[in-house]
Write an enzyme that holds these catalytic residues in place. Structure first.
Site, mmCIF file in Angstrom:
data_model
loop_
_atom_site.group_PDB
_atom_site.id
_atom_site.type_symbol
_atom_site.label_atom_id
_atom_site.label_comp_id
_atom_site.label_asym_id
_atom_site.label_seq_id
_atom_site.Cartn_x
_atom_site.Cartn_y
_atom_site.Cartn_z
ATOM 1 N N ARG A 46 -8.756 10.798 6.870
ATOM 2 C CA ARG A 46 -9.648 10.016 7.741
ATOM 3 C C ARG A 46 -10.485 10.936 8.629
ATOM 4 N NH1 ARG A 46 -5.943 6.139 10.884
ATOM 5 N NH2 ARG A 46 -4.693 8.026 10.840
ATOM 6 N N ASN A 64 -6.642 3.690 7.228
ATOM 7 C CA ASN A 64 -5.547 3.667 6.264
ATOM 8 C C ASN A 64 -5.239 2.222 5.904
ATOM 9 O OD1 ASN A 64 -5.179 6.431 6.245
ATOM 10 N ND2 ASN A 64 -3.497 6.412 7.695
#
Length: 118
Positions: A46, A64
């Protein structure tokens, strides 16, 4: 003897139209919505997406998912989105990207920067 005077440059006149010289059309905006599958959680994926998106002047979100994948929603210039998509396939060191699935666009969590949703 006085120093020489600087050269005199011709004055620029305004453009014939009412548009200013700095007014240029914005680059075409595109959208990228996908889910990245593979070993993509716990490897800084990320953060990798956010930093590259910001560098490419792309806006959106990354988060996520419960199934171990990562979801990306992005908006920006088509060339920047194409580069971001290539980077998603590469991932950061330690990531193993198996596939990228396109998903329907979701603007419900969209922002004016690129953010990580926790």
């Amino acid at each position: 003897m006085p120093p020489p005077s600087p050269p005199r440059w011709p004055r620029c006149s305004a453009p014939a139209s009412s548009a200013r010289v700095t007014d240029r059309p914005a680059p075409p905006k595109g959208r990228l919505s996908c889910v990245v599958h593979g070993q993509v959680q716990g490897v800084g994926f990320r953060w990798f997406v956010r930093e590259n998106a910001r560098r490419l002047d792309v806006f959106g979100t990354v988060q996520n998912r419960a199934d171990g994948s990562v979801e990306v929603h992005a908006s920006g210039a088509e060339t920047s989105l194409a580069r971001l998509r290539t980077l998603l396939f590469e991932g950061p060191p330690g990531a193993v990207v198996e596939r990228l699935d396109d998903v329907p666009w979701s603007s419900s969590t969209f922002s004016d920067s690129f953010t990580i949703i926790r």
